[in-house]
Design an enzyme around this catalytic site. Structure first.
Site, PDB file in Angstrom:
ATOM      1  N   SER A 199       1.093  -0.937  -0.043  1.00  0.00           N
ATOM      2  CA  SER A 199       0.213  -0.142  -0.080  1.00  0.00           C
ATOM      3  C   SER A 199       0.299   1.188  -0.164  1.00  0.00           C
ATOM      4  CB  SER A 199      -0.989   0.332   1.046  1.00  0.00           C
ATOM      5  OG  SER A 199      -0.104   0.330   2.432  1.00  0.00           O
ATOM      6  N   ASP A 432      -2.850   6.770  11.845  1.00  0.00           N
ATOM      7  CA  ASP A 432      -1.725   5.569  10.840  1.00  0.00           C
ATOM      8  C   ASP A 432      -0.307   6.712  10.526  1.00  0.00           C
ATOM      9  OD1 ASP A 432      -0.414   5.063   8.699  1.00  0.00           O
ATOM     10  OD2 ASP A 432      -2.259   5.053   6.857  1.00  0.00           O
ATOM     11  N   HIS A 435       1.346   4.843   6.144  1.00  0.00           N
ATOM     12  CA  HIS A 435       1.390   6.093   4.501  1.00  0.00           C
ATOM     13  C   HIS A 435       1.797   7.803   4.907  1.00  0.00           C
ATOM     14  CE1 HIS A 435      -1.149   1.887   5.056  1.00  0.00           C
ATOM     15  NE2 HIS A 435      -1.058   2.393   3.572  1.00  0.00           N
TER      16      HIS A 435
END
Ligand SMILES: *[C@@H]1O[C@H](CO)[C@@H](O)[C@H](O)[C@H]1NC(C)=O
Ligand SMILES: *[C@@H]1O[C@H](CO)[C@@H](O)[C@H](O)[C@H]1NC(C)=O
Ligand SMILES: *[C@@H]1O[C@H](CO)[C@@H](O)[C@H](O)[C@H]1NC(C)=O
Ligand SMILES: *[C@@H]1O[C@H](CO)[C@@H](O)[C@H](O)[C@H]1NC(C)=O
Length: 460
Positions: A199, A432, A435
């Site tokens: 990702s 998060d 990312h």
């Protein structure tokens, strides 16, 4: 498979993994597959230049093949140069395929671009972050219709925007990160760029698609294909005949669900989709984080090699997988037509260096170790040994400084919903910190990528 923000690897998780698997069966393969590399001539490795073809190629034994991708020839030491090895590629009718390095795309007019030896050798990844509100961001979040909720931080309510305005300034290289979207789009003309990985590479793909989309004069002349699971995506700028694709493959090797529903990580097999990347002009790979997941987050139930269940230490499995990938590249990629990049591990900011509440890059100083160095060493060692010239995009350090650039609580849950007020108050659970917000840091990774694409391959 669910693709969620990664949980912090428990400290020493690789050890846990290793200890778990360090049972006797490791010997099974170790003896046969892993040979000492020390005997090889110590080739000096300039990550930015064409890696010299090794005379004394490593000699791994043949790997078991089960038809999931074009069978590689037998072990390199058993292959004559005319039997399909890298020396056997015949030029096709592509302009770039003649002998010699491909001709460089026209360089932008700014001074200091790609002229002179010194410039060709400079280290783009060594430098500092400078504020550049005039040059960055390269696009507006609102301008990019396909920006995913996971990383659209402003849309998710992130109040500050300073993290969008930093430009990476290499110490040398004449400040070459001044490239913009228009130049990037021109460099993508008549090209197919393909990213393969987890990702974080999808994060990079989204950034790339947004940069290009924002630069296209007629936006109706673009297309986006996005399958529901986000495992394959493609962005096309038709007037430029430019396409950028993403294939989701977090281990690079094949993760297979067996008849009994268990998941096997097949270390000697590559996913069939890799075949679809052939012919690309630029390939960008990554892998890393998924190898450190433990417990319930670990994606596989058992490891396989040659169709048999094997027990291996984590590092050994990682090394085996990278060797499988490297062999595929060496046998299938024609370096005169495809430039191959490997993006180094993208840092997380958890535990000691927590990303929550951070609004400025780390300027200097020590950064707590967050990813097993042993895995980084394995990546670098495998790339160094390859016949195909690989550009190692060593973005780890420059990204480590960007503690401010993660979505933190301005992201979505695993179910795809915005975080609730209550969830936002529990950053340790819901942030998060792996990312990256867009616009943001991955835009810089892409601009560094384009900085390589404007340079010709140094001739050997
Ligand atoms: C379009 O780009 C592809 C690479 O993606 C290239 O092979 C093809 O020749 C290009 N087409 C034209 C008309 O230039
Ligand atoms: C499932 O099948 C694989 C082989 O296909 C085997 O290695 C594994 O042990 C099996 N697992 C269970 C829980 O039966
Ligand atoms: C984050 O910043 C807010 C506002 O400045 C402050 O109230 C809060 O305590 C900070 N939280 C942490 C974990 O530093
Ligand atoms: C990548 O960058 C790190 C930190 O700057 C450095 O220690 C490492 O040697 C680099 N790796 C390679 C292969 O250049």
């Amino acid at each position: 498979m669910a693709d969620h923000p990664m949980k912090p690897p428990a400290s020493g998780s690789m050890c846990a993994l290793a200890c778990l698997f360090l049972l006797s069966a490791g010997i099974l393969l170790a003896a046969a597959v892993y040979r000492p590399f020390q005997s090889r001539a110590a080739a000096s490795w300039d990550p930015f230049s064409r890696v010299q073809q090794k005379e004394e190629a490593p000699a791994p034994p043949p790997l078991a093949r089960r038809g999931s991708y074009r069978a590689a020839p037998p072990a390199p030491d058993a292959v004559s140069p005319s039997a399909g090895g890298p020396a056997d590629w015949s030029p096709d009718d592509d302009d770039d395929a003649d002998a010699g390095p491909p001709s460089p795309a026209p360089a932008p007019s700014e001074e200091g671009w790609g002229d002179g030896d010194e410039d060709a050798q400079c280290d783009l990844f060594d430098g500092e972050w400078v504020e550049d509100a005039a040059g960055y961001p390269l696009y507006d979040a609102a301008e990019c219709p396909f920006l995913s909720d996971q990383v659209a931080c402003r849309r998710n309510g992130r109040p500050d925007s300073g993290y969008e305005r930093w430009r990476w300034q290499p110490r040398g290289c004449g400040g070459t990160t001044r490239l913009g979207g228009a130049e990037a789009l021109e460099l993508c003309r008549d090209k197919r760029l393909v990213l393969v990985g987890d990702s974080l590479n999808r994060n990079m793909w989204e950034s790339l698609a947004c940069i290009l989309y924002a630069a296209v004069p007629d936006r109706l002349r673009t297309r986006l294909i996005d399958d529901a699971g986000s495992e394959y995506m493609i962005f096309r700028a038709m007037d430029y005949n430019c396409s950028v694709e993403f294939f989701w493959s977090p281990f690079l090797v094949k993760l297979e669900t067996k008849d009994n529903k268990t998941k096997a990580l097949e270390l000697d097999q590559l996913p069939p989709m890799l075949q679809r990347t052939l012919g690309a002009d630029v390939l960008i790979f990554n892998t890393g984080h998924w190898w450190t997941h433990t417990g319930k987050l670990r994606a596989w139930d058992h490891l396989e090699w040659g169709g048999k269940t094997v027990q291996m230490a984590g590092e050994e499995a990682f090394d085996g997988a990278l060797r499988t990938w490297a062999r595929w590249i060496d046998y299938n990629i024609d370096p005169s037509r495809t430039r191959v990049f490997f993006r180094s591990v993208s840092p997380e900011h958890k535990s000691v260096n927590w990303c929550y509440n951070q609004t400025a890059p780390i300027s200097r100083g020590n950064i707590a170790p967050w990813f097993p160095q042993s895995l980084i060493d394995i990546i670098e060692k495998n790339i160094k040994r390859m016949k195909t010239p690989i550009v190692y995009m060593n973005i780890t350090r420059l990204s480590e400084l960007r503690i401010d650039a993660h979505p933190s609580i301005y992201t979505i849950t695993h179910e795809g919903k915005p975080l609730s007020k209550e969830q936002r108050q529990q950053p340790l659970t819901y942030s998060d910190c792996s990312h990256w917000c867009l616009p943001g840091l991955p835009d810089t990774w892409n601009m560094l990528l384009f900085n390589f694409l404007i340079r010709p391959l140094p001739s050997t």
